[in-house]
Design a protein around this motif. Structure first.
Motif, mmCIF file in Angstrom:
data_model
loop_
_atom_site.group_PDB
_atom_site.id
_atom_site.type_symbol
_atom_site.label_atom_id
_atom_site.label_comp_id
_atom_site.label_asym_id
_atom_site.label_seq_id
_atom_site.Cartn_x
_atom_site.Cartn_y
_atom_site.Cartn_z
ATOM 1 N N GLN A 124 0.832 -1.214 0.000
ATOM 2 C CA GLN A 124 0.000 0.000 0.000
ATOM 3 C C GLN A 124 0.867 1.265 0.000
ATOM 4 O O GLN A 124 0.553 2.236 -0.676
ATOM 5 C CB GLN A 124 -0.943 0.001 1.211
ATOM 6 N N GLN A 125 1.931 1.249 0.778
ATOM 7 C CA GLN A 125 2.834 2.405 0.818
ATOM 8 C C GLN A 125 3.491 2.638 -0.531
ATOM 9 O O GLN A 125 3.650 3.780 -0.968
ATOM 10 C CB GLN A 125 3.907 2.212 1.895
ATOM 11 N N ALA A 164 3.061 5.990 -2.679
ATOM 12 C CA ALA A 164 4.239 6.763 -3.085
ATOM 13 C C ALA A 164 4.199 7.035 -4.580
ATOM 14 O O ALA A 164 4.529 8.143 -5.033
ATOM 15 C CB ALA A 164 5.515 6.020 -2.713
ATOM 16 N N ILE A 165 3.761 6.054 -5.343
ATOM 17 C CA ILE A 165 3.660 6.233 -6.796
ATOM 18 C C ILE A 165 2.592 7.270 -7.111
ATOM 19 O O ILE A 165 2.797 8.182 -7.922
ATOM 20 C CB ILE A 165 3.361 4.894 -7.491
ATOM 21 N N ARG A 166 1.448 7.176 -6.438
ATOM 22 C CA ARG A 166 0.362 8.143 -6.659
ATOM 23 C C ARG A 166 0.782 9.545 -6.235
ATOM 24 O O ARG A 166 0.457 10.537 -6.881
ATOM 25 C CB ARG A 166 -0.886 7.718 -5.905
ATOM 26 N N ALA A 167 1.476 9.657 -5.095
ATOM 27 C CA ALA A 167 1.893 10.961 -4.577
ATOM 28 C C ALA A 167 2.884 11.633 -5.515
ATOM 29 O O ALA A 167 2.914 12.857 -5.617
ATOM 30 C CB ALA A 167 2.501 10.806 -3.193
ATOM 31 N N ALA A 168 3.694 10.834 -6.151
ATOM 32 C CA ALA A 168 4.666 11.402 -7.086
ATOM 33 C C ALA A 168 3.961 11.945 -8.322
ATOM 34 O O ALA A 168 4.545 12.706 -9.093
ATOM 35 C CB ALA A 168 5.695 10.355 -7.484
ATOM 36 N N GLY A 169 2.699 11.575 -8.472
ATOM 37 C CA GLY A 169 1.918 12.073 -9.590
ATOM 38 C C GLY A 169 2.334 11.471 -10.912
ATOM 39 O O GLY A 169 1.972 11.953 -11.971
ATOM 40 N N ALA A 170 3.100 10.456 -10.844
ATOM 41 C CA ALA A 170 3.584 9.852 -12.076
ATOM 42 C C ALA A 170 2.648 8.744 -12.518
ATOM 43 O O ALA A 170 2.054 8.047 -11.706
ATOM 44 C CB ALA A 170 4.978 9.279 -11.856
ATOM 45 N N GLU A 171 2.550 8.644 -13.783
ATOM 46 C CA GLU A 171 1.791 7.546 -14.351
ATOM 47 C C GLU A 171 2.731 6.357 -14.476
ATOM 48 O O GLU A 171 3.914 6.521 -14.766
ATOM 49 C CB GLU A 171 1.257 7.927 -15.743
ATOM 50 N N LEU A 172 2.192 5.198 -14.248
ATOM 51 C CA LEU A 172 3.015 4.005 -14.398
ATOM 52 C C LEU A 172 3.146 3.663 -15.876
ATOM 53 O O LEU A 172 2.168 3.689 -16.623
ATOM 54 C CB LEU A 172 2.384 2.811 -13.670
ATOM 55 N N SER A 173 4.348 3.315 -16.215
ATOM 56 C CA SER A 173 4.556 2.841 -17.583
ATOM 57 C C SER A 173 4.025 1.412 -17.653
ATOM 58 O O SER A 173 3.872 0.750 -16.622
ATOM 59 C CB SER A 173 6.044 2.876 -17.939
ATOM 60 N N PRO A 174 3.765 0.885 -18.814
ATOM 61 C CA PRO A 174 3.286 -0.501 -18.932
ATOM 62 C C PRO A 174 4.244 -1.502 -18.282
ATOM 63 O O PRO A 174 3.804 -2.461 -17.659
ATOM 64 C CB PRO A 174 3.188 -0.723 -20.447
ATOM 65 N N THR A 175 5.534 -1.257 -18.370
ATOM 66 C CA THR A 175 6.496 -2.183 -17.745
ATOM 67 C C THR A 175 6.407 -2.114 -16.227
ATOM 68 O O THR A 175 6.451 -3.142 -15.557
ATOM 69 C CB THR A 175 7.949 -1.826 -18.160
ATOM 70 N N GLN A 176 6.273 -0.912 -15.683
ATOM 71 C CA GLN A 176 6.153 -0.768 -14.233
ATOM 72 C C GLN A 176 4.865 -1.412 -13.735
ATOM 73 O O GLN A 176 4.849 -2.042 -12.679
ATOM 74 C CB GLN A 176 6.185 0.713 -13.847
ATOM 75 N N MET A 177 3.782 -1.232 -14.482
ATOM 76 C CA MET A 177 2.512 -1.866 -14.096
ATOM 77 C C MET A 177 2.656 -3.384 -14.110
ATOM 78 O O MET A 177 2.168 -4.074 -13.214
ATOM 79 C CB MET A 177 1.382 -1.433 -15.036
ATOM 80 N N GLN A 178 3.350 -3.925 -15.091
ATOM 81 C CA GLN A 178 3.559 -5.370 -15.187
ATOM 82 C C GLN A 178 4.389 -5.866 -14.001
ATOM 83 O O GLN A 178 4.072 -6.880 -13.395
ATOM 84 C CB GLN A 178 4.254 -5.710 -16.524
ATOM 85 N N GLU A 179 5.461 -5.137 -13.646
ATOM 86 C CA GLU A 179 6.320 -5.524 -12.516
ATOM 87 C C GLU A 179 5.528 -5.506 -11.210
ATOM 88 O O GLU A 179 5.648 -6.413 -10.381
ATOM 89 C CB GLU A 179 7.513 -4.578 -12.417
ATOM 90 N N LEU A 180 4.719 -4.470 -11.019
ATOM 91 C CA LEU A 180 3.904 -4.366 -9.818
ATOM 92 C C LEU A 180 2.893 -5.506 -9.762
ATOM 93 O O LEU A 180 2.710 -6.142 -8.714
ATOM 94 C CB LEU A 180 3.191 -3.009 -9.756
ATOM 95 N N ALA A 181 2.256 -5.801 -10.880
ATOM 96 C CA ALA A 181 1.278 -6.889 -10.937
ATOM 97 C C ALA A 181 1.943 -8.225 -10.625
ATOM 98 O O ALA A 181 1.389 -9.055 -9.894
ATOM 99 C CB ALA A 181 0.603 -6.928 -12.307
ATOM 100 N N GLU A 182 3.137 -8.450 -11.151
ATOM 101 C CA GLU A 182 3.861 -9.702 -10.887
ATOM 102 C C GLU A 182 4.236 -9.817 -9.414
ATOM 103 O O GLU A 182 4.151 -10.890 -8.818
ATOM 104 C CB GLU A 182 5.106 -9.777 -11.764
ATOM 105 N N LYS A 183 4.632 -8.712 -8.827
ATOM 106 C CA LYS A 183 5.016 -8.716 -7.407
ATOM 107 C C LYS A 183 3.806 -9.049 -6.524
ATOM 108 O O LYS A 183 3.892 -9.886 -5.627
ATOM 109 C CB LYS A 183 5.594 -7.350 -7.017
ATOM 110 N N VAL A 184 2.678 -8.410 -6.810
ATOM 111 C CA VAL A 184 1.460 -8.669 -6.031
ATOM 112 C C VAL A 184 1.003 -10.114 -6.234
ATOM 113 O O VAL A 184 0.649 -10.815 -5.279
ATOM 114 C CB VAL A 184 0.342 -7.668 -6.406
ATOM 115 N N THR A 185 1.032 -10.588 -7.483
ATOM 116 C CA THR A 185 0.630 -11.973 -7.774
ATOM 117 C C THR A 185 1.533 -12.956 -7.042
ATOM 118 O O THR A 185 1.063 -13.937 -6.460
ATOM 119 C CB THR A 185 0.680 -12.238 -9.296
ATOM 120 N N SER A 186 2.829 -12.684 -7.045
ATOM 121 C CA SER A 186 3.790 -13.553 -6.354
ATOM 122 C C SER A 186 3.491 -13.607 -4.857
ATOM 123 O O SER A 186 3.501 -14.681 -4.245
ATOM 124 C CB SER A 186 5.205 -13.045 -6.590
#
Length: 163
Positions: free
Chosen positions: A129-130, A134-156
């Motif tokens: 959650q943090q 942090a990603i939302r607070a930075a105001g940055a949009e996730l790139s498709p690769t970052q979204m994939q990495e995050l999804a893999e981490k959560v799935t794992s």
């Protein structure tokens, strides 16, 4: 006396009975019709019964009691670490308290273990959650690769039962 004697009380039974009787008399222990209500033999029997009912391995119980049992020590295949672990897992059965208190103590130990597991899982969820915040607070949009990495981490983490 034997070399390397590992008994808890390295005394003969009669010596131990004498010491126990004197202590029992000094504390005004309850007397029956012919003798004391509580004896060394009664304590030994209580230990043997409660250890067996509490799930302690029979070879461990006979070893602690210094009995030969049905097999000699060459057949007992428990390491010292296994003996200690087994004893500590079942020692609450040996407490001289009310039966309901022994049961509650065992349940409390199980709840404490489960609480520790859940606390660790909660810390992992909070970490994810943090990272999201942090990603939302930075105001940055996730790139498709970052979204994939995050999804893999959560799935794992989910497949490992961590969240």
């Amino acid at each position: 006396m034997q070399k390397n004697d590992q008994r808890l009380f390295a005394l003969s039974y009669s010596s131990l009975q004498g010491i126990f009787s004197r202590l029992y008399d000094k504390v005004d222990g309850e007397q029956g019709k012919y003798h004391a209500k509580c004896t060394v033999h009664a304590c030994r029997k209580y230990f043997r019964t409660q250890a067996a009912l509490g799930g302690m391995h029979p070879d461990l119980v006979t070893g602690i009691m210094r009995q030969t049992g049905y097999l000699d020590s060459t057949y007992v295949r428990m390491t010292e670490e296994e003996r200690q672990k087994q004893f500590h897992e079942h020692e609450t059965a040996l407490y001289i308290t009310r039966a309901d208190h022994r049961i509650q103590t065992g349940k409390l130990s199980e709840l404490e273990r489960r609480n520790a597991e859940l606390t660790a899982r909660l810390a992992q969820v909070e970490q994810v959650q943090q990272e999201k915040s942090a990603i939302r607070a930075a105001g940055a949009e996730l790139s498709p690769t970052q979204m994939q990495e995050l999804a893999e981490k959560v799935t794992s983490m989910m497949t490992k039962g961590k969240i």
